[in-house]
Write a protein that holds these residues in place. Structure first.
Motif, PDB file in Angstrom:
ATOM      1  N   THR A   1       0.853  -1.189   0.000  1.00 21.14           N
ATOM      2  CA  THR A   1       0.000   0.000   0.000  1.00 21.14           C
ATOM      3  C   THR A   1       0.885   1.233   0.000  1.00 21.14           C
ATOM      4  O   THR A   1       1.976   1.237   0.586  1.00 21.14           O
ATOM      5  CB  THR A   1      -0.916   0.020   1.234  1.00 21.14           C
ATOM      6  OG1 THR A   1      -0.110  -0.040   2.426  1.00 21.14           O
ATOM      7  CG2 THR A   1      -1.875  -1.152   1.209  1.00 21.14           C
TER       8      THR A   1
ATOM      9  N   GLU B   1       1.143   5.473   0.610  1.00 24.10           N
ATOM     10  CA  GLU B   1       0.583   6.691   1.212  1.00 24.10           C
ATOM     11  C   GLU B   1       1.471   7.852   0.798  1.00 24.10           C
ATOM     12  O   GLU B   1       2.670   7.874   1.093  1.00 24.10           O
ATOM     13  CB  GLU B   1       0.545   6.550   2.738  1.00 24.10           C
ATOM     14  CG  GLU B   1      -0.081   7.738   3.458  1.00 24.10           C
ATOM     15  CD  GLU B   1       0.951   8.778   3.859  1.00 24.10           C
ATOM     16  OE1 GLU B   1       0.642   9.988   3.734  1.00 24.10           O
ATOM     17  OE2 GLU B   1       2.052   8.397   4.279  1.00 24.10           O
ATOM     18  N   HIS B   2       0.886   8.822   0.065  1.00 24.04           N
ATOM     19  CA  HIS B   2       1.648   9.960  -0.454  1.00 24.04           C
ATOM     20  C   HIS B   2       1.276  11.217   0.312  1.00 24.04           C
ATOM     21  O   HIS B   2       0.162  11.728   0.177  1.00 24.04           O
ATOM     22  CB  HIS B   2       1.382  10.145  -1.949  1.00 24.04           C
ATOM     23  CG  HIS B   2       2.331  11.106  -2.603  1.00 24.04           C
ATOM     24  ND1 HIS B   2       2.294  11.392  -3.953  1.00 24.04           N
ATOM     25  CD2 HIS B   2       3.355  11.845  -2.106  1.00 24.04           C
ATOM     26  CE1 HIS B   2       3.245  12.261  -4.247  1.00 24.04           C
ATOM     27  NE2 HIS B   2       3.896  12.554  -3.135  1.00 24.04           N
ATOM     28  N   ASP B   3       2.193  11.691   1.109  1.00 21.91           N
ATOM     29  CA  ASP B   3       2.068  12.969   1.793  1.00 21.91           C
ATOM     30  C   ASP B   3       2.597  14.025   0.823  1.00 21.91           C
ATOM     31  O   ASP B   3       3.803  14.265   0.753  1.00 21.91           O
ATOM     32  CB  ASP B   3       2.870  12.939   3.097  1.00 21.91           C
ATOM     33  CG  ASP B   3       2.768  14.218   3.890  1.00 21.91           C
ATOM     34  OD1 ASP B   3       2.040  15.127   3.453  1.00 21.91           O
ATOM     35  OD2 ASP B   3       3.437  14.332   4.935  1.00 21.91           O
TER      36      ASP B   3
ATOM     37  N   GLU C   1       4.736  -0.352   7.946  1.00 17.43           N
ATOM     38  CA  GLU C   1       5.343   0.538   6.956  1.00 17.43           C
ATOM     39  C   GLU C   1       6.791   0.114   6.783  1.00 17.43           C
ATOM     40  O   GLU C   1       7.601   0.221   7.709  1.00 17.43           O
ATOM     41  CB  GLU C   1       5.285   1.998   7.405  1.00 17.43           C
ATOM     42  CG  GLU C   1       5.866   2.939   6.347  1.00 17.43           C
ATOM     43  CD  GLU C   1       5.758   4.409   6.712  1.00 17.43           C
ATOM     44  OE1 GLU C   1       4.736   5.032   6.377  1.00 17.43           O
ATOM     45  OE2 GLU C   1       6.709   4.919   7.348  1.00 17.43           O
TER      46      GLU C   1
ATOM     47  N   ARG D   1       9.944   4.680   3.800  1.00 15.46           N
ATOM     48  CA  ARG D   1       9.396   5.983   3.433  1.00 15.46           C
ATOM     49  C   ARG D   1      10.476   6.742   2.675  1.00 15.46           C
ATOM     50  O   ARG D   1      11.627   6.826   3.124  1.00 15.46           O
ATOM     51  CB  ARG D   1       8.938   6.770   4.656  1.00 15.46           C
ATOM     52  CG  ARG D   1       8.308   8.136   4.306  1.00 15.46           C
ATOM     53  CD  ARG D   1       7.507   8.684   5.467  1.00 15.46           C
ATOM     54  NE  ARG D   1       6.281   7.912   5.689  1.00 15.46           N
ATOM     55  CZ  ARG D   1       5.122   8.172   5.086  1.00 15.46           C
ATOM     56  NH1 ARG D   1       5.017   9.180   4.214  1.00 15.46           N
ATOM     57  NH2 ARG D   1       4.060   7.449   5.347  1.00 15.46           N
TER      58      ARG D   1
END
Length: 299
Positions: free
Chosen positions: A5, A7-9, A22, A25
C-alpha cells in the motif's frame, strides 16, 4: 495475502506499507539544515516484521539519513554534508555544502506488488549554481513473506550541467586512507554496530576498498526479537569500478563507492550512471542463503 500500500504525503514523502507494517518511506521534501546537505532519502527502512534497519540524524553524523545518494568531493563542493576532508588539516567546516533539489516525479507507479518512482533532481551548490541534473529511479519489488525479504533498486543518471569538468572524488582520493565513501550510502541504526560482514569474495570489514559482486551485513535487533540482513548488490557504474565502503564499528554503514580510490572526471554534458540493489531481510543470512537468493533473482 498482503499487498503493498502507498501513502503519499504530497510535497513531503511517499510511504510504502506491507500488511500492518510501513516498510519504508521516501522523504523528498523535508526541511533540512544546509550543513546537512538537503537531499531526498529513504528512512525509516524496516523489515517485513517491522525491525528498523536505518538511522536518521545520528549524533555522530547528523547528515546520515537512512539510504541516500551522496558525494563528498565534487570540484571543491560537498554534496554529502558536514565537514570536508582536507589533507593535512582533517575534516574542516567550509561554506561549500550543496544539496540535491527534488524537481518532480515523472513516474509514480504502484500495482500492489511493486512501487516505481522516476524522479528529476538538480544538484545545487551552496552558492546557488546548478551543477548536476539527476534522473533517479527507485523500485521496490520482490516482496517475499516466506523469506521475509524485499528488494530496493536504485538507479542514478548524473549529467554534468556545470559547463566545466566535474572532478568526482572521495576523502580517500584526497588523501585519507579507507574513507572512499560516496554514491549510494546506507547508515544502519546503532544496535547493528558490531554486526557481521560477508562479501562475495571474503568476509569481515577487510572488504573495505575491495570490489566484489555483493556484500551482506547482519546484526541483532532492538525492540523486535531476532536478527536482520542488509544485502547490497554492487551492480554497475558507467565510469570505473565499484568498490565497497563498509564499517561495522563505530557504526554500521555500506556504500558501493564509484570513486573510492580513483577520482572520476566528468566532462560537460557527459552522464555517469549507477545502478545498485539493496535487499532488506529478516534473519541472519548465510553465504548459502545469499547465493541461493541471488540465483533465484537472476532466473
Amino acid at each position: 495475502m498482503s499487498r503493498l500500500t502507498v501513502e503519499h504525503d504530497q510535497g513531503h514523502s511517499i510511504g510504502l506499507g506491507f500488511g500492518q507494517v510501513e516498510i519504508l518511506r521516501y522523504v523528498y521534501g523535508a526541511d533540512i539544515p544546509q550543513f546537512e546537505a538537503p537531499k531526498p532519502y529513504l528512512h525509516p527502512i524496516g523489515t517485513l516484521s517491522g525491525a528498523l534497519v536505518s538511522a536518521h540524524r545520528p549524533w555522530d553524523h547528523r547528515w546520515h539519513k537512512g539510504l541516500q545518494m551522496t558525494w563528498s568531493h565534487v570540484s571543491g563542493q560537498n554534496f554529502w554534508g558536514g565537514n570536508t576532508y582536507i589533507h593535512g588539516q582533517g575534516y574542516t567546516p567550509l561554506e561549500n555544502v550543496g544539496g540535491m533539489r527534488h524537481d518532480s516525479f515523472a513516474v509514480i507507479e504502484h500495482d500492489g506488488t511493486q512501487l516505481t518512482l522516476d524522479e528529476k533532481l538538480t544538484w545545487v551548490t551552496q552558492g546557488g549554481e546548478e551543477w548536476v541534473a539527476e534522473q533517479r529511479r527507485l523500485r521496490v519489488h520482490s516482496i517475499d513473506a516466506a523469506t521475509g525479504s524485499y528488494a530496493i533498486d536504485v538507479q542514478s543518471a548524473l549529467t554534468n550541467i556545470r559547463g566545466a569538468d566535474l572532478n568526482l572524488g572521495s576523502p580517500t582520493t584526497h588523501g585519507r586512507e579507507n574513507a572512499g565513501y560516496t554514491g549510494w550510502f546506507w547508515r544502519g541504526p546503532r544496535n547493528l554496530t558490531g554486526g557481521q560482514v560477508l562479501a562475495a569474495d571474503g568476509a569481515g570489514p577487510e572488504a573495505m576498498g575491495t570490489a566484489s559482486a555483493w556484500l551482506a551485513y547482519t546484526g541483532k535487533n532492538d525492540d523486535i526479537d531476532g536478527e536482520v540482513t542488509i544485502l547490497a548488490v554492487a551492480g554497475t557504474s558507467s565510469h570505473g569500478t565499484l568498490e565497497w565502503f563498509v564499517r561495522n564499528d563505530p557504526f554500521p554503514a555500506i556504500a558501493p563507492s564509484p570513486a573510492f580510490h580513483k577520482e572520476i572526471v566528468l566532462p560537460p554534458e557527459e552522464t555517469l550512471t549507477l545502478s545498485h540493489r539493496f535487499v532488506v531481510a529478516d534473519g541472519a543470512w548465510s553465504r548459502e542463503t545469499v547465493e541461493s537468493y541471488l540465483a533465484g533473482q537472476a532466473s
